[in-house]
Structure formats: structure tokens, C-alpha cells
Motif scaffolding. Structure first.
Motif, PDB file in Angstrom:
ATOM      1  N   GLU A 121       6.284  10.681 -13.012  1.00 57.48           N
ATOM      2  CA  GLU A 121       7.038  10.378 -11.795  1.00 57.48           C
ATOM      3  C   GLU A 121       7.715  11.604 -11.188  1.00 57.48           C
ATOM      4  OE1 GLU A 121       9.598   7.215 -13.044  1.00 57.48           O
ATOM      5  OE2 GLU A 121       7.953   5.773 -13.122  1.00 57.48           O
ATOM      6  N   ALA A 122       7.757  12.704 -11.919  1.00 56.20           N
ATOM      7  CA  ALA A 122       8.384  13.928 -11.415  1.00 56.20           C
ATOM      8  C   ALA A 122       7.491  14.558 -10.349  1.00 56.20           C
ATOM      9  CB  ALA A 122       8.610  14.905 -12.563  1.00 56.20           C
ATOM     10  N   ARG A 123       8.045  14.775  -9.158  1.00 53.75           N
ATOM     11  CA  ARG A 123       7.273  15.324  -8.046  1.00 53.75           C
ATOM     12  C   ARG A 123       7.711  16.735  -7.647  1.00 53.75           C
ATOM     13  NH1 ARG A 123       3.573  12.252  -9.203  1.00 53.75           N
ATOM     14  NH2 ARG A 123       3.672  10.105  -8.553  1.00 53.75           N
ATOM     15  N   ASP A 124       8.795  17.223  -8.247  1.00 57.46           N
ATOM     16  CA  ASP A 124       9.270  18.567  -7.933  1.00 57.46           C
ATOM     17  C   ASP A 124       9.848  19.196  -9.197  1.00 57.46           C
ATOM     18  OD1 ASP A 124      11.900  17.541  -8.283  1.00 57.46           O
ATOM     19  OD2 ASP A 124      12.001  17.006  -6.166  1.00 57.46           O
ATOM     20  N   LEU A 125      10.128  20.505  -9.121  1.00 61.51           N
ATOM     21  CA  LEU A 125      10.625  21.207 -10.305  1.00 61.51           C
ATOM     22  C   LEU A 125      12.003  20.721 -10.746  1.00 61.51           C
ATOM     23  CD1 LEU A 125       9.371  24.864  -9.768  1.00 61.51           C
ATOM     24  CD2 LEU A 125       8.663  23.241 -11.518  1.00 61.51           C
ATOM     25  N   ALA A 126      12.829  20.281  -9.827  1.00 64.32           N
ATOM     26  CA  ALA A 126      14.148  19.769 -10.217  1.00 64.32           C
ATOM     27  C   ALA A 126      13.997  18.526 -11.091  1.00 64.32           C
ATOM     28  CB  ALA A 126      14.980  19.454  -8.979  1.00 64.32           C
ATOM     29  N   THR A 127      13.089  17.637 -10.716  1.00 72.27           N
ATOM     30  CA  THR A 127      12.855  16.434 -11.502  1.00 72.27           C
ATOM     31  C   THR A 127      12.181  16.787 -12.826  1.00 72.27           C
ATOM     32  OG1 THR A 127      12.564  15.274  -9.417  1.00 72.27           O
ATOM     33  CG2 THR A 127      11.938  14.094 -11.392  1.00 72.27           C
TER      34      THR A 127
END
Length: 166
Positions: A121-127
């Protein structure tokens, strides 16, 4: 005298490697950084004799307490190398998936599934950073602070990097 795992022990503890009986593998799992007395207190019975056999076979080594506390411990072989060619979202996700599989898939399936879901579910580096921190928390819970610290050091670039576009 402190029991330390050798490279031969780390190879034996890799998923899919089963040369030793379960009793000896149990001793290997718990032996790192403990004395024979501590191991006997944890496992009871004749596990100290099993530990001594593992020393003779080269799976464990006995070191004095002072040397064990000042020795530098290499990162366990179970940790793949952190990619050094920049941090892309896809590359970072694959690296964390690999860690999840190596560390939890065979022994803690529910935890592994939860971590996989976070990574999917992570779509970016922050996630992904958040998922990586969850993975580190799980390592600390199941493998101890020393392993978590070694992995945290390897993942420092990922966990401390500012988010970048994919």
C-alpha cells in the motif's frame, strides 16, 4: 564464557537449511550472547551438553565476556545489502519486501503478511519509511535490540532520507 554464533551457525539458521536436529537448532537460536548457565536456565535439561557439541562442531564459539562486549558484530548474513544507486520507490519497496521474507515469512506468517500489506500500500518514500520503521520494530521484538540496531544502521539512508518523487 559467552557463546557466540559462527558463520556456520548463521548458515544453518537460514530458511531451507536443516542439517541439524531441532534441539540443536533451538540451542543455536538462543545461544548468541549467552553463557552456558543462562542457556541452561532458559532451556533446562541437557541443552548445555548440546551447546558444547555445537562448539566442538564449529557452530558456536566461546569467548570471554570482555571480548564479547567490545567485539564488533558483523551484520547477519540474512540481511541483503542496501541499494547504493539512489533510493527509488520501487527499489526501496523490493528491498523491504526481501527483508520481510527473509526475517519473518517462515516463523511469523501473520506478522509477515501485515508487513507485506503495508509495503504493497506504500506509494511514496515517506510511507515506505513508515513501513520500514514497522519492520524494525518487529525485528526488535522478535530478534532483539542488537539485530534491530544493526539493521537500523544499514537502513539509515532509507529511514533518514527526505521523501523524493517516484
Amino acid at each position: 564464557m559467552i557463546l557466540q554464533k559462527t558463520a556456520k551457525a548463521l548458515d544453518e539458521l537460514q530458511p531451507g537449511s536443516r542439517r541439524l536436529p531441532q534441539r540443536a537448532r533451538t540451542v543455536l537460536l538462543l545461544a548468541g550472547g549467552k553463557t552456558l548457565e543462562e542457556l541452561h536456565g532458559l532451556l533446562g535439561g541437557d541443552h548445555a551438553a548440546v551447546a558444547q557439541e555445537l562448539v566442538e562442531q564449529g557452530y558456536l564459539q566461546l569467548t570471554d565476556h570482555a571480548a564479547a562486549s567490545t567485539a564488533t558484530h558483523p551484520a547477519p548474513a540474512a540481511y541483503p545489502e542496501v541499494p547504493t544507486d539512489g533510493l527509488s520507490t520501487a527499489g526501496t519497496r523490493m528491498y523491504l519486501f526481501d527483508l520481510c521474507e527473509r526475517l519473518f515469512a517462515n516463523r511469523h506468517e501473520a506478522l509477515a503478511q501485515s508487513l507485506r500489506t503495508q509495503l504493497r500500500e506504500a506509494r511514496d518514500l515517506a510511507t515506505l519509511r513508515h513501513a520500514g520503521l514497522s519492520l524494525l520494530d518487529a525485528v526488535q521484538t522478535h530478534a532483539g535490540e542488537e539485530r534491530a540496531a544493526a539493521l537500523r544502521e544499514k537502513l539509515g539512508a532509507l529511514l533518514d532520507a527526505p521523501p523524493q518523487p517516484a
